[in-house]
Scaffold this motif. Structure first.
Motif, PDB file in Angstrom:
ATOM      1  N   SER A  38       7.597  22.528  -6.641  1.00  0.00           N
ATOM      2  CA  SER A  38       6.374  22.801  -7.392  1.00  0.00           C
ATOM      3  C   SER A  38       6.692  23.058  -8.868  1.00  0.00           C
ATOM      4  CB  SER A  38       5.567  23.911  -6.729  1.00  0.00           C
ATOM      5  OG  SER A  38       5.752  25.126  -7.370  1.00  0.00           O
ATOM      6  N   ASN A  39       7.851  23.648  -9.151  1.00  0.00           N
ATOM      7  CA  ASN A  39       8.235  23.845 -10.557  1.00  0.00           C
ATOM      8  C   ASN A  39       8.556  22.511 -11.251  1.00  0.00           C
ATOM      9  OD1 ASN A  39       9.963  27.044 -10.022  1.00  0.00           O
ATOM     10  ND2 ASN A  39       7.807  26.610 -10.282  1.00  0.00           N
ATOM     11  N   PRO A  75      13.422  29.178 -17.311  1.00  0.00           N
ATOM     12  CA  PRO A  75      12.818  30.145 -16.372  1.00  0.00           C
ATOM     13  C   PRO A  75      12.082  29.477 -15.210  1.00  0.00           C
ATOM     14  CG  PRO A  75      11.789  30.260 -18.561  1.00  0.00           C
ATOM     15  CD  PRO A  75      12.622  29.030 -18.528  1.00  0.00           C
ATOM     16  N   THR A  76      12.009  28.166 -15.189  1.00  0.00           N
ATOM     17  CA  THR A  76      11.275  27.492 -14.115  1.00  0.00           C
ATOM     18  C   THR A  76      12.214  26.719 -13.202  1.00  0.00           C
ATOM     19  OG1 THR A  76      10.889  25.543 -15.510  1.00  0.00           O
ATOM     20  CG2 THR A  76       9.231  27.258 -15.593  1.00  0.00           C
ATOM     21  N   ASP A  94       5.300  20.779 -11.944  1.00  0.00           N
ATOM     22  CA  ASP A  94       4.645  21.449 -13.062  1.00  0.00           C
ATOM     23  C   ASP A  94       5.270  21.067 -14.402  1.00  0.00           C
ATOM     24  OD1 ASP A  94       2.745  23.519 -13.968  1.00  0.00           O
ATOM     25  OD2 ASP A  94       4.582  24.486 -14.646  1.00  0.00           O
ATOM     26  N   THR A 117       9.453  25.939  -3.823  1.00  0.00           N
ATOM     27  CA  THR A 117       9.258  26.462  -5.179  1.00  0.00           C
ATOM     28  C   THR A 117       9.848  25.498  -6.200  1.00  0.00           C
ATOM     29  OG1 THR A 117       9.432  28.683  -4.290  1.00  0.00           O
ATOM     30  CG2 THR A 117       9.651  28.462  -6.660  1.00  0.00           C
TER      31      THR A 117
END
Ligand SMILES: *[C@@H]1O[C@H](CO)[C@@H](O)[C@H](O)[C@H]1NC(C)=O
Length: 196
Positions: free
Chosen positions: A46-47, A127-128, A50, A43
């Motif tokens: 991937s964050n 938040p990411t 992104d 996660t």
């Protein structure tokens, strides 16, 4: 001959510069790398991938053209390479899980502190990346955040300066590279635990 074969691995450890632990702080892993640790690490990766595409974070900068700035205070890439032949004579069984996890823990803490101090008025990071980073640290590296609120207050919600954006871009690119290494290492440790 018996003495020699007893001491030979220890001798290699002493001679091999990649195994220098002098910089390491005692931040040991909580224990097994569970399925959720593998998930948290994925996660996080991937964050980060992104967030690197969020152009508003890098206004005025083509982040793709910037240098990668790695955290040079840890040896994660070398100590977490299982069966790597850079340090000849080492077999996967001599891979030090503890040393690898200690270096990863230090990386995560370094990046958390850096990112938490960045201006983030539009909440691109909070938040990411910061959230998934915190989850990985708390659940898999026994890390609790005593100064959480202090850190949050320290990162003023002013718009970022050009230099701050440039530095954020380079450090995030380094964090991306390091997180790929971290994912491999956690996956390797996780799979080793399955077969033991
Ligand atoms: C972070 O990555 C995970 C896994 O891809 C995704 O489900 C989640 O939505 C991402 N978080 C944010 C806030 O982008």
């Amino acid at each position: 001959f018996l003495l020699l074969s007893l001491y030979f691995p220890a001798l290699l450890l002493l001679l091999c510069p990649l195994w220098d632990v002098s910089q390491s702080l005692p931040v040991t892993g909580k224990g097994p790398m569970t399925d959720s640790c593998v998930f948290y690490a994925k996660t996080l990766l991937s964050n980060i991938t992104d967030v690197l595409t969020q152009n508003q974070l890098f206004t005025g900068i083509d982040c793709t053209k910037q240098n990668v700035e790695l955290n040079m205070n840890t040896n994660t890439a070398s100590v977490c390479a299982p069966g790597d032949s850079t340090c000849s004579g080492f077999t996967p069984s001599q891979f030090s899980q503890e040393l690898c996890l200690t270096n990863i823990g230090e990386d995560l803490r370094y990046y958390y502190q850096f990112l938490a101090a960045q201006p983030d008025p539009d909440s691109f990071l909070g938040p990411t990346v910061l959230l998934s980073l915190k989850e990985l640290m708390e659940n898999c590296f026994s890390w609790s955040l005593p100064a959480d609120s202090a850190l949050k207050k320290a990162s003023a919600d002013h718009p970022s300066t050009y230099d701050e954006r440039l530095s954020l871009c380079k450090v995030l690119k380094g964090f991306h590279v390091r997180t790929i290494t971290i994912n491999r290492a956690i996956g390797f440790i996780h799979s080793g635990e399955d077969t033991n």
